[in-house]
Design an enzyme around this catalytic site. Structure first.
Site, short mmCIF file in Angstrom:
data_model
loop_
_atom_site.label_atom_id
_atom_site.label_comp_id
_atom_site.label_asym_id
_atom_site.label_seq_id
_atom_site.Cartn_x
_atom_site.Cartn_y
_atom_site.Cartn_z
N LYS A 60 0.84 -1.20 0.00
CA LYS A 60 0.00 0.00 0.00
C LYS A 60 0.88 1.26 0.00
O LYS A 60 2.09 1.17 0.24
CB LYS A 60 -0.93 -0.04 1.22
CG LYS A 60 -1.91 -1.22 1.19
CD LYS A 60 -2.80 -1.20 2.42
CE LYS A 60 -3.85 -2.29 2.36
NZ LYS A 60 -4.77 -2.24 3.51
N TYR A 100 -12.48 -2.76 -3.23
CA TYR A 100 -13.01 -2.79 -1.86
C TYR A 100 -14.55 -2.71 -1.85
O TYR A 100 -15.13 -2.25 -0.86
CB TYR A 100 -12.42 -1.64 -1.04
CG TYR A 100 -10.98 -1.88 -0.59
CD1 TYR A 100 -10.64 -3.03 0.14
CD2 TYR A 100 -9.98 -0.96 -0.87
CE1 TYR A 100 -9.33 -3.25 0.56
CE2 TYR A 100 -8.66 -1.18 -0.44
CZ TYR A 100 -8.36 -2.32 0.28
OH TYR A 100 -7.06 -2.54 0.71
N ASN A 163 -1.89 -0.06 7.30
CA ASN A 163 -1.39 -1.41 7.61
C ASN A 163 -0.54 -2.05 6.49
O ASN A 163 -0.41 -3.24 6.37
CB ASN A 163 -2.52 -2.34 8.06
CG ASN A 163 -3.59 -2.48 6.99
OD1 ASN A 163 -3.46 -1.95 5.89
ND2 ASN A 163 -4.65 -3.20 7.32
N HIS A 166 -1.77 -5.41 1.37
CA HIS A 166 -3.04 -6.09 1.11
C HIS A 166 -2.76 -7.53 0.69
O HIS A 166 -1.80 -7.78 -0.03
CB HIS A 166 -3.81 -5.39 -0.03
CG HIS A 166 -4.94 -6.24 -0.56
ND1 HIS A 166 -6.17 -6.31 0.06
CD2 HIS A 166 -5.00 -7.11 -1.61
CE1 HIS A 166 -6.94 -7.16 -0.61
NE2 HIS A 166 -6.26 -7.67 -1.62
N GLU A 177 -9.67 -10.36 -7.82
CA GLU A 177 -8.73 -9.25 -7.67
C GLU A 177 -7.63 -9.30 -8.73
O GLU A 177 -7.23 -8.27 -9.28
CB GLU A 177 -8.13 -9.28 -6.26
CG GLU A 177 -9.16 -8.93 -5.18
CD GLU A 177 -8.60 -9.05 -3.76
OE1 GLU A 177 -7.42 -9.40 -3.60
OE2 GLU A 177 -9.37 -8.80 -2.82
#
Ligand code: UDP
Ligand code: MG
Length: 201
Positions: A60, A100, A163, A166, A177
């Site tokens: 990310k 998402y 965080n 992914h 995805e």
């Protein structure tokens, strides 16, 4: 051509560690040549099928900004998985909303999209036996406060909104995805020469 005996004589001039490594390499290569196969071709079909499982992993924007890309790739390589696709992208809200989609009604959805589009992502497809489940374990819980040390989130992050990485959460999710982020032509089918040592034959 260099004969094994000449090779051993030459090696005597080097340190014991270099001698051991070189001998292992020589015998590995000559075994592969003698048996005349591309890597892993003698494995059972089932083992190879399982080994073809794929997942989407993305570093990310916080992970990219903090120069963690190399360390994250290293963990997947070290575990024994195979990289079959990789790109750096500045993601649009469009693709992120789709990625998402299940979280659309969550209160953090808008800030999640703002964070995920705040800078480049490094999106990858990794392949290997049980890779979806194994990579979720390697990544750790969504909230880094709950992720144990030794996991990526547990080692590199402290807050759920930053965080670092992914990972797809199911095989079905992974397929969706992967199709969302990659065209089939950008994923490479290649034989990784250590696969006869990393999956069951
Ligand atoms: N997220 C957040 N706040 C929350 C829960 C999730 O900002 O309370 C973000 C976080 O970046 C997480 C992402 O939304 O990684 C997707 O959430 P999901 O529940 O799918 O977790 P993941 O699959 O990433 O562990
Ligand atoms: Mg998720």
């Amino acid at each position: 051509m260099l004969q094994p005996r000449m090779f051993q004589t030459l090696l005597q001039h080097f340190s014991p560690e270099i001698q051991r490594t070189s001998t292992r390499l020589l015998f590995g290569v000559s075994h592969a040549l003698r048996h005349g196969h591309r890597c892993g071709l003698h494995q059972s079909k089932a083992a190879l099928q399982n080994a073809r499982e794929r997942t989407l992993i993305a570093v990310k924007p916080d992970g990219v900004q903090r120069r963690l890309v190399g360390q994250i790739i290293h963990r997947f390589e070290q575990r024994g998985f195979k990289l079959v696709g990789l790109k750096m992208v500045q993601a649009s809200h469009g693709i992120l909303s789709e990625h998402y989609g299940e979280l659309r009604t969550k209160p953090f959805f808008h800030s999640l999209l703002t964070y995920m589009s705040s800078g480049p992502l490094v999106v990858m497809v990794w392949e290997g036996h049980n890779v979806v489940q194994a990579s979720r374990k390697m990544v750790g819980q969504t909230n880094p406060a709950e992720a144990p040390a030794g996991t990526i989130r547990g080692d590199f992050s402290v807050h759920v909104s930053r965080n670092v990485v992914h990972a797809s959460d199911s095989q079905e999710g992974a397929q969706k995805e992967i199709q969302l982020w990659f065209q089939a032509k950008d994923l490479l089918d290649w034989d990784c020469c250590d696969q006869i040592y990393t999956i069951e034959v």
